[in-house]
Structures are given as C-alpha cells and as structure tokens.
Design an enzyme around this catalytic site. Sequence first.
Site, PDB file in Angstrom:
ATOM      1  N   ALA A 284       1.001  -1.055   0.030  1.00 29.54           N
ATOM      2  CA  ALA A 284       0.237  -0.168  -0.028  1.00 29.54           C
ATOM      3  C   ALA A 284       0.946   1.444  -0.128  1.00 29.54           C
ATOM      4  O   ALA A 284       2.218   0.884   0.689  1.00 29.54           O
ATOM      5  CB  ALA A 284      -0.602  -0.129   1.037  1.00 29.54           C
TER       6      ALA A 284
ATOM      7  N   GLY B 152       1.651  -5.134   1.143  1.00 31.62           N
ATOM      8  CA  GLY B 152      -0.084  -4.869  -0.226  1.00 31.62           C
ATOM      9  C   GLY B 152      -0.318  -5.189  -1.303  1.00 31.62           C
ATOM     10  O   GLY B 152      -0.812  -6.112  -2.196  1.00 31.62           O
TER      11      GLY B 152
ATOM     12  N   GLU C  90      -0.633  -9.006  -0.844  1.00 25.69           N
ATOM     13  CA  GLU C  90      -1.319  -9.733  -0.591  1.00 25.69           C
ATOM     14  C   GLU C  90      -2.596  -9.167  -2.005  1.00 25.69           C
ATOM     15  O   GLU C  90      -3.106 -10.156  -2.214  1.00 25.69           O
ATOM     16  CB  GLU C  90      -2.158  -8.840   0.326  1.00 25.69           C
ATOM     17  CG  GLU C  90      -1.959  -8.967   1.773  1.00 25.69           C
ATOM     18  CD  GLU C  90      -2.147  -7.857   2.640  1.00 25.69           C
ATOM     19  OE1 GLU C  90      -1.421  -6.385   2.309  1.00 25.69           O
ATOM     20  OE2 GLU C  90      -2.713  -7.796   4.209  1.00 25.69           O
TER      21      GLU C  90
ATOM     22  N   GLU D 294       4.468  -5.240   7.104  1.00 24.77           N
ATOM     23  CA  GLU D 294       4.059  -4.394   8.143  1.00 24.77           C
ATOM     24  C   GLU D 294       4.774  -4.437   9.623  1.00 24.77           C
ATOM     25  O   GLU D 294       4.439  -3.251   9.341  1.00 24.77           O
ATOM     26  CB  GLU D 294       2.560  -4.928   7.635  1.00 24.77           C
ATOM     27  CG  GLU D 294       1.937  -4.417   6.586  1.00 24.77           C
ATOM     28  CD  GLU D 294       1.818  -6.122   5.227  1.00 24.77           C
ATOM     29  OE1 GLU D 294       2.927  -6.310   6.002  1.00 24.77           O
ATOM     30  OE2 GLU D 294       1.149  -5.511   4.614  1.00 24.77           O
TER      31      GLU D 294
HETATM   32  C1  3H9 Z   1       0.930  -2.033   3.612  1.00 25.39           C
HETATM   33  O1  3H9 Z   1       1.054  -2.527   1.989  1.00 25.39           O
HETATM   34  C2  3H9 Z   1       0.250  -1.761   4.038  1.00 25.39           C
HETATM   35  C3  3H9 Z   1      -1.311  -3.552   4.290  1.00 25.39           C
HETATM   36  O2  3H9 Z   1      -0.646  -4.203   3.822  1.00 25.39           O
HETATM   37  C4  3H9 Z   1      -2.418  -3.125   4.165  1.00 25.39           C
HETATM   38  C5  3H9 Z   1      -3.299  -2.335   3.467  1.00 25.39           C
HETATM   39  C6  3H9 Z   1      -4.527  -2.073   3.848  1.00 25.39           C
HETATM   40  N1  3H9 Z   1       5.131   3.453  -0.320  1.00 25.39           N
HETATM   41  O3  3H9 Z   1      13.338   1.885  -0.699  1.00 25.39           O
HETATM   42  P1  3H9 Z   1      13.695   3.034  -1.687  1.00 25.39           P
HETATM   43  C7  3H9 Z   1       9.019   5.375  -1.907  1.00 25.39           C
HETATM   44  S1  3H9 Z   1       1.948  -1.347   3.981  1.00 25.39           S
HETATM   45  C8  3H9 Z   1       4.960   4.593  -0.461  1.00 25.39           C
HETATM   46  O4  3H9 Z   1      14.887   3.614  -1.343  1.00 25.39           O
HETATM   47  P2  3H9 Z   1      14.499   0.791  -2.907  1.00 25.39           P
HETATM   48  C9  3H9 Z   1      10.249   5.783  -0.711  1.00 25.39           C
HETATM   49  O5  3H9 Z   1       9.777   6.232  -0.280  1.00 25.39           O
HETATM   50  C10 3H9 Z   1       3.214  -1.367   3.201  1.00 25.39           C
HETATM   51  N2  3H9 Z   1       6.247   4.868  -1.179  1.00 25.39           N
HETATM   52  O6  3H9 Z   1      13.972   1.993  -3.298  1.00 25.39           O
HETATM   53  C11 3H9 Z   1      11.370   5.888  -1.652  1.00 25.39           C
HETATM   54  O7  3H9 Z   1      10.876   7.809  -2.021  1.00 25.39           O
HETATM   55  P3  3H9 Z   1      12.409   8.700  -2.432  1.00 25.39           P
HETATM   56  C12 3H9 Z   1       4.293  -2.982   3.287  1.00 25.39           C
HETATM   57  C13 3H9 Z   1       7.169   3.966  -0.996  1.00 25.39           C
HETATM   58  O8  3H9 Z   1      15.245   0.024  -4.038  1.00 25.39           O
HETATM   59  C14 3H9 Z   1      11.049   4.803  -3.118  1.00 25.39           C
HETATM   60  O9  3H9 Z   1       9.968   4.717  -3.207  1.00 25.39           O
HETATM   61  N3  3H9 Z   1       5.676  -2.282   1.555  1.00 25.39           N
HETATM   62  C15 3H9 Z   1       6.849   2.805  -0.974  1.00 25.39           C
HETATM   63  O10 3H9 Z   1      15.928   0.501  -2.169  1.00 25.39           O
HETATM   64  C16 3H9 Z   1      12.323   3.825  -3.510  1.00 25.39           C
HETATM   65  O11 3H9 Z   1      12.547   2.930  -1.809  1.00 25.39           O
HETATM   66  C17 3H9 Z   1       6.368  -2.451   2.720  1.00 25.39           C
HETATM   67  O12 3H9 Z   1       6.630  -1.425   3.233  1.00 25.39           O
HETATM   68  C18 3H9 Z   1       5.365   2.438   0.316  1.00 25.39           C
HETATM   69  N4  3H9 Z   1       5.157   0.548   0.495  1.00 25.39           N
HETATM   70  O13 3H9 Z   1      14.370  -1.007  -2.026  1.00 25.39           O
HETATM   71  C19 3H9 Z   1       7.782  -2.229   1.629  1.00 25.39           C
HETATM   72  N5  3H9 Z   1       7.804   1.336  -0.209  1.00 25.39           N
HETATM   73  O14 3H9 Z   1      12.951   7.895  -3.548  1.00 25.39           O
HETATM   74  C20 3H9 Z   1       8.464  -0.716   2.194  1.00 25.39           C
HETATM   75  C21 3H9 Z   1       9.164   2.338  -1.342  1.00 25.39           C
HETATM   76  O15 3H9 Z   1      10.991   9.758  -2.599  1.00 25.39           O
HETATM   77  N6  3H9 Z   1       9.104  -0.543   0.350  1.00 25.39           N
HETATM   78  N7  3H9 Z   1       8.198   3.401  -1.299  1.00 25.39           N
HETATM   79  O16 3H9 Z   1      12.690   8.331  -1.712  1.00 25.39           O
HETATM   80  C22 3H9 Z   1      10.573  -1.481   0.754  1.00 25.39           C
HETATM   81  O17 3H9 Z   1      10.930  -2.124   1.455  1.00 25.39           O
HETATM   82  C23 3H9 Z   1      10.983  -0.714  -0.302  1.00 25.39           C
HETATM   83  O18 3H9 Z   1      10.936   0.502  -0.558  1.00 25.39           O
HETATM   84  C24 3H9 Z   1      11.653  -2.274  -1.527  1.00 25.39           C
HETATM   85  C25 3H9 Z   1      12.944  -1.418  -3.113  1.00 25.39           C
HETATM   86  C26 3H9 Z   1      12.555  -3.167  -1.001  1.00 25.39           C
HETATM   87  C27 3H9 Z   1      10.484  -1.983  -2.375  1.00 25.39           C
END
Ligand code: 3H9
Length: 699
Positions: free
Chosen positions: A63, A103, A106, A126
């Site tokens: 999400a 998400g 999911e 999460e």
């Molecule tokens: C969820 O899903 C809740 C649901 O279960 C329920 C809902 C009802 N959202 O990390 P990076 C941005 S909770 C918004 O540097 P990488 C990040 O801020 C979510 N933004 O890249 C950054 O922005 P900026 C569960 C996001 O290649 C840019 O993307 N998911 C999100 O080193 C690049 O990110 C997670 O916890 C997001 N979800 O790593 C996964 N994700 O360039 C969170 C990233 O402006 N994400 N951004 O600074 C990650 O773990 C890593 O970003 C990922 C890529 C491994 C995907």
Amino acid sequence: MQNIITYKKIGHIALVTINNPPVNAMDFKTRLALSDAIDQLNSDNKIKAAVLICEGRTFIAGADISEFDNLPFKDPWLPDVVQKIEDANKPVIAAIHGSALGGGLEIAMGCHFRCAVPSAKLGLPEVTLGLLPGATGTQRLPRLIGVDKALDMMLTGKPINAKQAIEEGLIDKIIEDELQEGAIAFAKEILEKQIPIRRLSKTKIDKTNVTTELFEKYRQRNNKTACGFFAPEKIIQCVEAAVDLPYPESLQVEDNLFMECLNSDHSRGQRHLFFAEREIARIPDVPKDTAIRNINRVAIIGAGTMGGGIAMNFLQANIPVTLLEIDQEGLQRGIDIIRSNYAGQVKKGRMEQTHMDQYMELLSGSTAFDNISDVDLVIEAVFENMEIKKEVFKKLDQVCKPGAILASNTSTLDLDVIANYTKRPEDVIGLHFFAPANIMPLLEIVRGKKTTKDVIATAFKLSRSIRKVGVLAGVCFGFIGNRMFLPYVREAELMMLEGVSAERIDRVACNWGMAMGPHAVTDLSGQDVFFKIVDGWKDHPDDPAFFRVCKALFELERYGQKTSKGKYIYEGRKAISDPKVANIAQQEAEKLGIEQREISDDEIIKRLLCAMINEGALILEEGIAIRSGDIDVIYANGYGLPRYRGGPMFYADLIGLKQVYDDINEFRDRYGNRYWTPAPLLEQLAKQGKTFSEWSQHK
Ligand code: 3H9
C-alpha cells in the site's frame, strides 16, 4: 503521461500491467485503475485468463505508506480490490519480479495463481511499520502456507526468496526465462489442464498442529524480540481469529485491529523512520548526480577493536583491506581477533567457512605507511587523542596518492583541526562507526568545513555498500549522537547525586523502551572512557557535579564491565546492583552540598528526554544536523532507542513541543538555568505550535 494500468489482449489472455513508479505502491489512483481493469476483465467474453504484472524495477511494494496519515481512505480500499480480484470470473495469475511486499503480496494472494522470477522476494513487512497485513493478508497467508509459517513470516516481516516461496506453497511456479512470456505460457497451461481456480477466502485453514501452545510460542518469542511493540500481538490475534471464526467475521477482526495499529503512536513512529531513513542521503547542496570516487582498496589505521570491526565491514563487501599497526605484535593480535570473530560466526552456523576464507584472503597487514600509498580510502581508528591523530594525518598526507579519501573515526575531536594537518583538507571526512563496528548499523558521516561534495557523495555510496545507515553531521564536540547523549547521561548522573539509584534510573529508561539504561551503557563503554571524554572536553561545564559519580568510580578503578565493577557489579555480563555505589553518590552529594530528594518516575524520564531533545534543538538550529528526522535515524540505529518511539525529535513532536518547553522551564525554575535554558528553536516552535518535522521541511 503513461497510464497507471494498461489492459492488453494477447490471444485469449489479458495482460494487466501496473506502471506506478518507483515501486508500484497501491495509492488511490492505482487501486481505482486496477479495480476498473478487473471490471473490464469480467465483462470481456473473449478473454479466458489474465496475467497481472508490473513495469519497472519491482512488483507492487505494498500500500502507499504516505497515504496512511490522510484518513479516511478513499474507495476502493485495498482489501476490497483484493477481494474483487479473487472474485474474478476467470483465472488471474500474478507475475512477480523484484519484491511483492505487504499489500503487493496481498494482491498476489487475491490472484488465483502466482509465478515469480528466481530473484523475486516475497514478504509481509507491515510489522516493521507498526502495522499488520490489513488487506486480508493475516487471513489468506495462513490458508496458503499454514498457520505456523504464516505467523513466522508476518512477525519477523522478513521476505523470503522464490525458492523458499515455492517450497512453502506461496507461489506455484518459478519462471526461469522472460517473465511476461513465461507467465502467459503458465496461464495457457492452467487453461489447457483445466486446473481449478483456488480462491483462498473459500479455502479451509489446515488446523493440524494448531494448538494454543503454538500461539504461546510466538507470544513468548515476541516478548524476547519485540518487547514493547504494539503490532506483533495484534497479528497473533488476527491469526487466532482466522482459525476460530468464519471468514467474514475474522476479516472484520483484521480490519479493526489494522485501524488500531494504524492509529497507534507506535506505527506513527515507525512510519516516520521509514521515510526518514530514505531521506538521509538527500543533502541539499550535494546534487544526486555528483560524480563519486572509486573505492577499490581500503586501509585502516589501528588494529584495535574498533579498527578490526571497521575492517570487517569492508571485507564483507568484498573490498580488500590493509590493516596498519605500529608493531607486528599489535598487528597480529588485530588480525587474530578478526579471524576469531569470523570463526565464531562459522561455528554458530551464521557464516559459511568459504565466506570466512574469502574475507581473510582480502585482508592484509602492514606496519609501514609506505605500503598503503595506493589505497583509495584510509580510515584512521587510533586512540582518541589529537596529538596521535595529528601524527597519523601528517603521515597520510605524505604517503597517500592524490585523490585518496582520508577519513577519521573520531567520535569527539575537531575534524577541521585534523583536516588542517594535511595539505588536502578537502579530501578529509569523518566516518564515525559505533561499537561493535561490524554489527552496529549507524555511520555518522562528518562533513568538515572544506570537505568536497564528491567526498560526501562517495561516503554515502560507500555506507550503502557496507550496509550502514549513513547520516551527515557537521563538526562540533560529539557530532550529533554523542553530543545529545552527553546531556542524557549528565541528568542520569545528577539524579544519582540527588539520591536515585542507578538501577531505578535504568529501569525507568528501559520501561520507556530504551534497550539499555544510561548507567548500564556507561558501564559497557567504560567509566574511564566517559571520564576521559568529559575531562578532555575543553568546553565542559564549570560544574563540580558534572559527571561526578563517573569521576569517583574512575578514581576507584571501577571502570564498568571490563573490571567487573562500575555502577553495577558484574557476573559475566549480568549486572547486579551494588549498594556501595549509592553510598559513593551520597558521599559525593554531601561534599557538593546537594540535597537528596524524592524524584518520581515521571520526572526521571522527563529529565532524561528533555535534556536530549533540547540539545537536539540546538543541533538543528546550528545546522549540525540537516533535519530532525536525521537525528531520529541516528538514535534508532545507534543508541538503542526503540523504533516505535520514532526517535527523540519525533517523540517531542508527538507529545507537543509546548509540553517539552514547559517541562524545561519547570526544571529551570527548580535547578537553575545552567542546563535548563530552552533552545531558541524549541521556544520559537513551541510558541508557534509547530513541530521539528515541519520546521525541517520548510526551513
Ligand atoms: C501495507 O502494504 C499495508 C497493507 O498490508 C494493508 C493496507 C490496508 N509506499 O526503499 P527505496 C518509496 S504497508 C510509499 O529507496 P529500494 C520510498 O519512500 C506497506 N512509498 O527503494 C522511496 O521514495 P523516495 C508494506 C514507498 O529499491 C522510493 O519508493 N510494504 C513505498 O531500496 C524508493 O524506495 C513495505 O513495507 C510504499 N509502500 O527498495 C515495503 N515503498 O525515492 C516498503 C517504497 O522519494 N518498501 N516507497 O525516497 C521497501 O521495502 C523498499 O522500498 C523496496 C525497494 C524493497 C520495495
């Protein structure tokens, strides 16, 4: 602008492609577009199956976390989109590359089949955001891979790779070649073989081996590894509901508990750190495309515990290291310590022997500065003494090749003075590692007055290569972390003089969430180390009570853990309280004419935190830290502050700067203004009703 979702027909297969850079997060527009694509799919009679795939570097990363502060969510909400996919009237296959997280996974579980490339990662992280998988993940994952494995995945938040995912039944196929083609071929195979659609919400949970003991096992594990965190227990409750209740009812439990987590201060703190940790490398005057220097060989000066620990980081990143000591004996001792550290990890099964051999191959030693003339980076990790550092840097200036980066691991000394011992201060930078340097994730990158932008950019790149969280600091005594830690310990010490025991102060700090109390930390680092730091600080307060207990213990050679006696007595690492220490504090208080008084737990924690936060405000206005979030990242990664607090500055924002300002004024009225003058920035923001975060964004 490109469409967020494209719907393309390839024969009887619909290819639904999401394109929402950078990580295909499920924001409102993407949810809406995906929901529309499923409507189109349902009404498209010529189409027999669909593949859901993503453009760019990854499948859906979850999400959109940045929407979580703007409630209520806009419809369609993510759980409804997941359900809509599952309800589709033809098979939907998720085709995963990069990461399917939160998400994203999911949604993949809402699909009827899942395939992935071998390098894909799948997880429900999460919990690291203080949340639970609230788009039906707590309900679908146990149905797909079993209760035990699902709890393990959701409570650790750690992603698994495609090989593990297929073994556990999380995916159905690994696509070795091109993903899109492979996924379409898989869709055709499903149609040809008439493999029945599997709708997870209609699947029964396998309850074999699901006992109360199983949930108890995870509760006990939470107590050890996630004590104090809010979300882990809620995840367990969701899975218990999944086991005990019919699907619609247990889904409601998930929904309610997700909202509880989302609205908790814990999750706010953890979400703040998520974005703060991604912002740290943005340095306003260092453009993103600044050319960086190549670092192919590193030398570390000083083979002590710190030097050895620093060396290990580079070896593990496959960067050859030369360790330099003044004599052969010290050098050999340093190399032996590294070897035995690695051997210990191999013995515990945490490292392959082949990796250890490879790292030791990359390590060489020398006692001659001339042997490091070709390295690209030198990190000095000698004794914290300006005279010694001066000699080292003069020597480095003579022998190192032009363009080599000369770094100091100093934790308190003036980097600009050190830099001026060379004729190339522009190449000098501080790289302040935290002990144990091979384990602690934090790296303070200290920018001197003359450090050039490419050296700063290179240091940030390097911090990522060696898996450290690099944060930029300006030059001052103690930089960011230690400068704020000192007033925190100062108050802990003063309260001992006022009659509070070390163990009570530590207990209050730990109850608030600190990994260790301030007194236990000083015993770990050494009362001798702390005494020498404050004693050698040229601007230390002219106050005989300042670090007085530490001084008394130093004089009694009660250095802490290393002498088995300090503020506690130690049996191995176990700290046992020692009434003598309270007596020592009382005697010192009498000499100083400090009265013993009753102090409440509330005052203990407020004094510790307000002292730290006020110093943080000074650090911000002096420009030593760029943003309040940078300070928070330092405290979450280097000082044992629990992530759910979001860091000291975020905590201050949360309770309100007016409250912090009032508390500091109250302490000033009671204890005088030597330590309790509110920082001007704190005063200004408190009066304006603003936060440090707002100030950091708009300054
Ligand atoms: C969820 O899903 C809740 C649901 O279960 C329920 C809902 C009802 N959202 O990390 P990076 C941005 S909770 C918004 O540097 P990488 C990040 O801020 C979510 N933004 O890249 C950054 O922005 P900026 C569960 C996001 O290649 C840019 O993307 N998911 C999100 O080193 C690049 O990110 C997670 O916890 C997001 N979800 O790593 C996964 N994700 O360039 C969170 C990233 O402006 N994400 N951004 O600074 C990650 O773990 C890593 O970003 C990922 C890529 C491994 C995907």
